[in-house]
Design a protein around this motif. Structure first.
Motif, short mmCIF file in Angstrom:
data_model
loop_
_atom_site.label_atom_id
_atom_site.label_comp_id
_atom_site.label_asym_id
_atom_site.label_seq_id
_atom_site.Cartn_x
_atom_site.Cartn_y
_atom_site.Cartn_z
N HIS A 1 -13.19 -12.75 21.20
CA HIS A 1 -14.19 -11.77 20.77
C HIS A 1 -15.34 -11.89 21.75
O HIS A 1 -15.98 -12.94 21.85
CB HIS A 1 -14.68 -12.04 19.34
CG HIS A 1 -15.72 -11.06 18.90
ND1 HIS A 1 -17.06 -11.35 18.87
CD2 HIS A 1 -15.62 -9.76 18.50
CE1 HIS A 1 -17.74 -10.30 18.45
NE2 HIS A 1 -16.89 -9.32 18.22
N ASP B 1 -18.94 -10.44 23.01
CA ASP B 1 -20.09 -9.75 22.45
C ASP B 1 -21.23 -9.79 23.47
O ASP B 1 -21.69 -10.86 23.86
CB ASP B 1 -20.51 -10.46 21.15
CG ASP B 1 -21.48 -9.65 20.32
OD1 ASP B 1 -21.82 -8.53 20.73
OD2 ASP B 1 -21.91 -10.15 19.26
N ASP C 1 -24.87 -9.72 24.94
CA ASP C 1 -26.09 -10.30 24.38
C ASP C 1 -27.22 -9.27 24.37
O ASP C 1 -27.62 -8.77 25.43
CB ASP C 1 -26.52 -11.51 25.21
CG ASP C 1 -25.49 -12.63 25.17
OD1 ASP C 1 -24.90 -12.85 24.09
OD2 ASP C 1 -25.27 -13.28 26.21
N ASP D 1 -20.80 -2.66 22.48
CA ASP D 1 -21.16 -3.98 22.99
C ASP D 1 -20.26 -5.12 22.55
O ASP D 1 -20.56 -6.28 22.83
CB ASP D 1 -22.61 -4.31 22.63
CG ASP D 1 -22.86 -4.33 21.13
OD1 ASP D 1 -22.01 -3.85 20.38
OD2 ASP D 1 -23.92 -4.84 20.71
N GLU D 2 -19.15 -4.83 21.90
CA GLU D 2 -18.26 -5.93 21.50
C GLU D 2 -16.82 -5.44 21.40
O GLU D 2 -16.56 -4.26 21.14
CB GLU D 2 -18.70 -6.57 20.19
CG GLU D 2 -18.71 -5.63 19.01
CD GLU D 2 -19.08 -6.34 17.71
OE1 GLU D 2 -18.65 -7.50 17.49
OE2 GLU D 2 -19.77 -5.71 16.88
N LYS E 1 -14.48 -13.97 16.06
CA LYS E 1 -15.78 -13.30 15.87
C LYS E 1 -16.85 -14.29 15.43
O LYS E 1 -17.99 -14.24 15.90
CB LYS E 1 -15.64 -12.17 14.85
CG LYS E 1 -16.90 -11.31 14.71
CD LYS E 1 -16.65 -10.08 13.89
CE LYS E 1 -17.92 -9.27 13.67
NZ LYS E 1 -18.47 -8.72 14.93
N SER F 1 -17.87 -16.43 18.49
CA SER F 1 -18.67 -15.81 19.55
C SER F 1 -20.16 -15.90 19.26
O SER F 1 -20.99 -15.78 20.17
CB SER F 1 -18.26 -14.34 19.73
OG SER F 1 -18.65 -13.56 18.61
N ASP F 2 -20.51 -16.11 18.01
CA ASP F 2 -21.92 -16.22 17.61
C ASP F 2 -22.43 -17.65 17.74
O ASP F 2 -23.63 -17.90 17.58
CB ASP F 2 -22.05 -15.76 16.16
CG ASP F 2 -23.34 -15.00 15.91
OD1 ASP F 2 -23.87 -14.41 16.86
OD2 ASP F 2 -23.81 -15.01 14.76
N LYS G 1 -24.56 -18.28 21.22
CA LYS G 1 -25.34 -17.17 21.77
C LYS G 1 -26.76 -17.64 22.11
O LYS G 1 -27.30 -18.50 21.41
CB LYS G 1 -25.41 -16.04 20.72
CG LYS G 1 -24.38 -14.96 20.93
CD LYS G 1 -24.63 -13.80 20.01
CE LYS G 1 -23.83 -12.60 20.43
NZ LYS G 1 -24.26 -11.98 21.67
#
Length: 365
Positions: free
Chosen positions: A10, A12, A14, A106-107, A153, A156-157, A160
């Motif tokens: 995933h 994403d 920034d 954006d993702e 998902k 991916s956070d 960040k």
């Protein structure tokens, strides 16, 4: 033997919109940037990380963002520019795999179980993608690597901005069980409160309750919660499909009555028709009118005429007539209107099905 686990990314971008603005205007770098129109009806499209420090978030009313961060620089969104950058990001993805499922500009999910490159791992693939985005577009992206979509998902956070995190199959339980249940997809504040009433705060506590009990309380969603608590998600990455609808909508500065909407409907019909003309070889069969009342109730009305609209004017005429199917009191006020063309199909498919629609008619939703 069970099949080998998938390798899912995933990716994403920034603070995508805000980062594009900061990239293209050096005077914005290091400053709190809010991508939004000013005004009582506007919402935040994106906030730079400098603005997020003050609590500014996407989808927040712009007036609240201004209160939280009086020093913020408000930049009106330029979606055509963001779409152009997004296309370049997807070109980078496509060097590695054809299995790309965009979620927004954006993702996206990528299935890199098998790739077009000789890179040794999904982790290396994620690194190569992020490096290319940085070198070629002067932007940063974060990535999650996992055996399925929902874990990727979440991952991916984790680091960040401008980082990546991998969850290997043998690490799923150690990663997942301590998480708050609110981290699971689909578990919002309401469901989180319902689970808290059962003494469930973590994914581990959710798993301990078992599938039968969760199904008895929450039906099919209970079964899905059980699957997520075990880290299970069999949904494949679905490559982008052709658009099924083209639409345009607008939120008014002041709420309007139904009989005052015609000029706005006609203006939006022009925009929708322009978008439809960018779908060569495809025909639209259904006209859709969308309304949002002052108390945020959403209504749609639709009609599938015997002959699809042949011009923006015909589209506007049908959309205006659909107002007669709105049965709310005349005093009702509306904050948003949208016009759409739905049921897009390939022209040859529409020709083959034409006899099915020869009798005309249509429906309202």
């Amino acid at each position: 033997m069970s099949p080998a686990p998938r390798k899912i990314l995933h990716v994403d971008m920034d603070a995508f919109y805000a980062s594009v603005e900061q990239r293209d205007d050096p005077s914005l770098r290091g400053r709190p940037v809010v991508v939004a129109w000013r005004g009582a009806r506007s919402v935040v499209c994106a906030a730079s990380y400098e603005a997020r420090v003050f609590g500014v978030r996407s989808a927040m009313p712009a007036v609240r963002a201004e209160r939280l961060c009086p020093e913020a620089v408000f930049v009106p969104p330029d979606f055509m520019r963001y779409k152009a950058v997004s296309r370049r990001v997807r070109e980078i993805f496509a060097r590695h795999t054809d299995l790309i499922e965009p979620l927004s500009l954006d993702e996206a999910y990528l299935d890199v179980t098998t790739t077009k490159t000789d890179l040794p791992s999904a982790t290396a693939t994620a690194e190569a993608i992020r490096d290319a985005i940085r070198d070629e577009l002067q932007l940063t992206a974060s990535a999650g690597i996992a055996p399925n979509k929902f874990l990727a998902k979440i991952a991916s956070d984790w680091r960040k901005p401008d980082g990546q995190f991998v969850i290997r199959p043998h690490q799923v339980d150690a990663f997942l069980l301590p998480l708050p249940v609110g981290r699971l997809p689909g578990v919002g504040k309401v469901m989180e409160a319902k689970l808290a009433e059962l003494g469930i705060a973590t994914v581990g506590e959710l798993r301990a309750h078992g599938q039968r009990e969760l199904e008895q309380r929450f039906g099919r969603w209970g079964r899905r919660l059980h699957e997520l608590s075990h880290g299970l998600d069999d949904h494949p990455v679905q490559p982008e499909r052709p658009s099924l609808q083209v639409s345009a909508e607008d939120t008014f500065e002041h709420d309007l009555p139904l009989d005052a909407l015609e000029p706005h409907i006609r203006r939006l019909a022009d925009k929708t028709w322009a978008g439809y003309r960018r779908e060569p070889g495809r025909l639209a069969r259904t006209v859709v009118l969308k309304l949002k009342t002052s108390d945020f109730r959403i209504l749609t009305r639709s009609l599938t005429p015997a002959r699809p609209p042949a011009s923006a004017e015909e589209l506007a005429d049908v959309a205006c007539r659909l107002r007669s199917r709105v049965e709310l009191p005349a005093r009702t006020r509306y904050r948003l209107v949208g016009v759409g063309l739905g049921g897009l199909v390939a022209a040859d498919v529409d020709d083959a099905q034409a006899p099915l629609f020869a009798s005309g008619g249509g429906g309202a939703a």
